[in-house]
Design an enzyme around this catalytic site. Sequence first.
Site, PDB file in Angstrom:
ATOM      1  N   CYS A   1     -21.299  -9.589  -6.461  1.00  0.00           N
ATOM      2  CA  CYS A   1     -22.117  -8.586  -5.778  1.00  0.00           C
ATOM      3  C   CYS A   1     -23.591  -8.673  -6.185  1.00  0.00           C
ATOM      4  O   CYS A   1     -24.477  -8.333  -5.392  1.00  0.00           O
ATOM      5  CB  CYS A   1     -21.596  -7.182  -6.078  1.00  0.00           C
ATOM      6  SG  CYS A   1     -20.106  -6.742  -5.157  1.00  0.00           S
TER       7      CYS A   1
ATOM      8  N   ASP B   1       0.814  -1.218   0.000  1.00  0.00           N
ATOM      9  CA  ASP B   1       0.000   0.000   0.000  1.00  0.00           C
ATOM     10  C   ASP B   1       0.847   1.268   0.000  1.00  0.00           C
ATOM     11  O   ASP B   1       0.383   2.320   0.456  1.00  0.00           O
ATOM     12  CB  ASP B   1      -0.939  -0.017   1.210  1.00  0.00           C
ATOM     13  CG  ASP B   1      -2.096   0.968   1.072  1.00  0.00           C
ATOM     14  OD1 ASP B   1      -2.448   1.304  -0.071  1.00  0.00           O
ATOM     15  OD2 ASP B   1      -2.630   1.407   2.110  1.00  0.00           O
TER      16      ASP B   1
ATOM     17  N   CYS C   1     -19.014   0.686   4.960  1.00  0.00           N
ATOM     18  CA  CYS C   1     -19.371  -0.030   3.733  1.00  0.00           C
ATOM     19  C   CYS C   1     -18.980  -1.497   3.797  1.00  0.00           C
ATOM     20  O   CYS C   1     -19.537  -2.330   3.067  1.00  0.00           O
ATOM     21  CB  CYS C   1     -18.765   0.648   2.507  1.00  0.00           C
ATOM     22  SG  CYS C   1     -16.965   0.571   2.394  1.00  0.00           S
TER      23      CYS C   1
END
Length: 371
Positions: free
Chosen positions: A191, A137, A247
């Site tokens: 999803c 990252d 989320c």
Amino acid sequence: MSSPNQFSSTRVKARAVELGFDLCGIAPASDPPHPQRFAEWLARGYGGRMTYLNRTARVRADVRRWLPSARSVVVVANLYDTGQIHHAEIADPTRARIARYACGDDYHDVMGRRLGDLAGWMRDAAGPGFDARWCVDDGPVQEKVYAWLAGIGWMGKNTCVINPDIGSWLLLGVLACNVELEADAPAMDQCGTCRLCLEACPAGAFPEPYVLDARRCLSYLTIEIRGSIPAGQRPSLGAHVFGCDICQDVCPQNAAAPAAGDACWQPKAPLRDATLETLWGLDDAGLERAIEGTALRRAGVRGLRRNLAVAIGNAGRPLADLLSPRMVTGTIPPGSDAEGKVPGTFAHRGRPSLDDPMVAEHVEWARQRGR
């Protein structure tokens, strides 16, 4: 270089697990699909003040510009959910919301060491000529794209990588190398018609499925912005002082996800169930100690003091009384009998962050909001 006989995708994955990673997949270092999407995202201004993304856009478009000899991309992941209560389930406005990945050991350090060990093992197995580069990252690599290509998981509508077996509480690392390894198949999107993450976002940061406007995301506002948070967006922070998990909290794929077994991800004592009052009451040295060795260091004491002020203002009274001039400036004389005995009060000594003009402006804003 071609893969030597004693060096295979299977062995690389097995070694990655031995070193502490929960998942490992391999993607080819070839032209990534849909290369225009990142450029379009930047063109819309969705990257906000993260100008480093624009500066490194060309390198991010192809991992071979980061490592010219790259032929394979090894993607690793660690599960970091430790079973703490979800932010979406916390009703108490005085409870500090800190992204759970940031409460334990800094993942950059933990996974960076593990990737370094994996690279060392690969170098020994591959022999002369081995070349590799890795990051956690913190490099110009689109980790999520390669995680999808390596079969780690699909990129959900909330732009998080979701693994079908262990959900989306994943930290990613990438190792590009010049060895041609057998690649995994890309993960399939699962999803479906679900929109829970999009609808739950407290800041409306998803203009459309699979697209994040970082300028509205609470993680961006509390971490990436180093200066003033736009005043109109401060109320959306609620009690969030570093990042946001909502989320992911509401994602059905996480409903039955396992908890991380690695102790390094467990919240450190000062951060476990921390309240806004407890964190605000720490002097700067105490706050520095509380975040030592965690990813919270990215915001630093100055950034956290700013975020805490906003969150306290959002909580309203009586918590917002902590921001009254009497308590912030320390009008209780140092050394008096009252010092340290009145709940919520403290002397200004030891808190130079409060003298910072940016922090002071947020404190004043929060004071007015909390009336």
